[in-house]
Design a protein around this motif. Structure first.
Motif, PDB file in Angstrom:
ATOM      1  N   GLY A  31       8.157   4.765 -13.103  1.00 26.96           N
ATOM      2  CA  GLY A  31       7.574   3.430 -13.110  1.00 26.96           C
ATOM      3  C   GLY A  31       6.277   3.294 -12.341  1.00 26.96           C
ATOM      4  O   GLY A  31       5.825   2.184 -12.063  1.00 26.96           O
ATOM      5  N   PHE A  32       5.638   4.424 -12.008  1.00 21.44           N
ATOM      6  CA  PHE A  32       4.364   4.395 -11.296  1.00 21.44           C
ATOM      7  C   PHE A  32       3.231   4.763 -12.246  1.00 21.44           C
ATOM      8  O   PHE A  32       3.314   5.766 -12.955  1.00 21.44           O
ATOM      9  N   ASP A  33       2.193   3.964 -12.246  1.00 22.31           N
ATOM     10  CA  ASP A  33       1.020   4.223 -13.085  1.00 22.31           C
ATOM     11  C   ASP A  33      -0.106   4.719 -12.183  1.00 22.31           C
ATOM     12  O   ASP A  33      -0.703   3.940 -11.434  1.00 22.31           O
ATOM     13  N   LEU A  51       0.409  10.664  -0.042  1.00 24.20           N
ATOM     14  CA  LEU A  51       0.632  10.075  -1.365  1.00 24.20           C
ATOM     15  C   LEU A  51       1.584   8.867  -1.381  1.00 24.20           C
ATOM     16  O   LEU A  51       1.932   8.372  -2.442  1.00 24.20           O
ATOM     17  N   THR A  52       1.965   8.364  -0.211  1.00 16.85           N
ATOM     18  CA  THR A  52       2.852   7.199  -0.187  1.00 16.85           C
ATOM     19  C   THR A  52       2.199   5.991  -0.839  1.00 16.85           C
ATOM     20  O   THR A  52       2.877   5.186  -1.495  1.00 16.85           O
ATOM     21  N   ALA A  53       0.893   5.864  -0.682  1.00 18.90           N
ATOM     22  CA  ALA A  53       0.181   4.724  -1.258  1.00 18.90           C
ATOM     23  C   ALA A  53       0.292   4.691  -2.777  1.00 18.90           C
ATOM     24  O   ALA A  53       0.251   3.619  -3.386  1.00 18.90           O
ATOM     25  N   LEU A  54       0.453   5.850  -3.398  1.00 19.00           N
ATOM     26  CA  LEU A  54       0.556   5.921  -4.857  1.00 19.00           C
ATOM     27  C   LEU A  54       1.984   5.896  -5.359  1.00 19.00           C
ATOM     28  O   LEU A  54       2.277   5.315  -6.407  1.00 19.00           O
ATOM     29  N   LEU A  55       2.892   6.530  -4.618  1.00 19.05           N
ATOM     30  CA  LEU A  55       4.228   6.801  -5.156  1.00 19.05           C
ATOM     31  C   LEU A  55       5.367   6.179  -4.358  1.00 19.05           C
ATOM     32  O   LEU A  55       6.533   6.367  -4.709  1.00 19.05           O
TER      33      LEU A  55
END
Length: 212
Positions: A31-33, A51-55
């Protein structure tokens, strides 16, 4: 220096550009774009927490990354070996050093042995260990401790070359020699930073000559 440990991705081999598309696919399943480009992904990767900011929570989910690396392997994706990497490994072996690849991939080394063979590494190294071999709940520190348990050497007889500053901080805690490979970042907080893996022999010579 008796054991030289080499990180794989972005230290020996440029893999991120091809892994990037796999990551997009795996993230979409969760569900991450991911809309950022490779340059921004690199910037976030070298931050802490990575990568927490993205995932969000998936950034630290062993099974998420396991699935990503498995997908990467199934696609037969391969990176580009950095100039001089194979020559450096041959040189180290010629000196009688143990050469180990230690990778943060959450996939067993046996699962991507074909990729290591494609790069020309498999028949040159003594050993490979990954986070996938150790299982969930482990980190790069555990990889190094595992290697120290396998080879009868003292911590200061082991050198670890890696592209990530967080790994270098771990080497200081363990008393091993850390060499930062400036693939992307430049500030490692260690005495030895090299521009590429091809410069590693310079550091090894200094250590072996007692001028470290």
């Amino acid at each position: 220096m008796r054991v030289v440990v080499l990180d794989l991705d972005m230290t020996l081999v440029e893999t991120l550009p091809r892994f990037f598309e796999v990551l997009r696919t795996c993230a979409a399943r969760r569900g991450f774009d991911i809309k950022v480009g490779v340059d921004e992904l690199l910037r976030l990767y070298y931050m802490d927490p990575s990568l927490t900011a993205l995932l969000d929570g998936a950034a630290h989910d062993f099974y998420f990354w396991h699935d990503c690396w498995l997908e990467y392997t199934r696609r037969g994706e391969h990176g580009i070996v950095y100039d001089g990497a194979l020559d450096v490994i041959r040189w180290l072996r010629g000196l009688g050093k143990y050469v180990v690849i230690a990778t943060g991939r959450e996939l067993e080394c046996s699962a991507f042995a074909g990729e290591l063979r494609y790069y020309g590494f498999l028949d040159l190294i003594d050993y490979c260990v990954s986070l996938g071999d150790l299982g969930p709940g482990h980190d790069k520190r555990d990889l190094i401790l595992h290697i120290l348990s396998k080879y009868p050497v003292k911590p200061h007889e082991l050198l670890y070359a890696t592209d990530h500053p967080r790994d270098i901080a771990m080497t200081r805690d363990l008393g091993i020699v850390g060499v930062g490979v400036a693939t992307y970042v430049r500030d490692f907080g260690t005495r030895y930073v090299i521009r590429s893996i091809s410069e590693l022999p310079m550091v090894v010579r200094l250590i072996d000559e007692g001028t470290y």
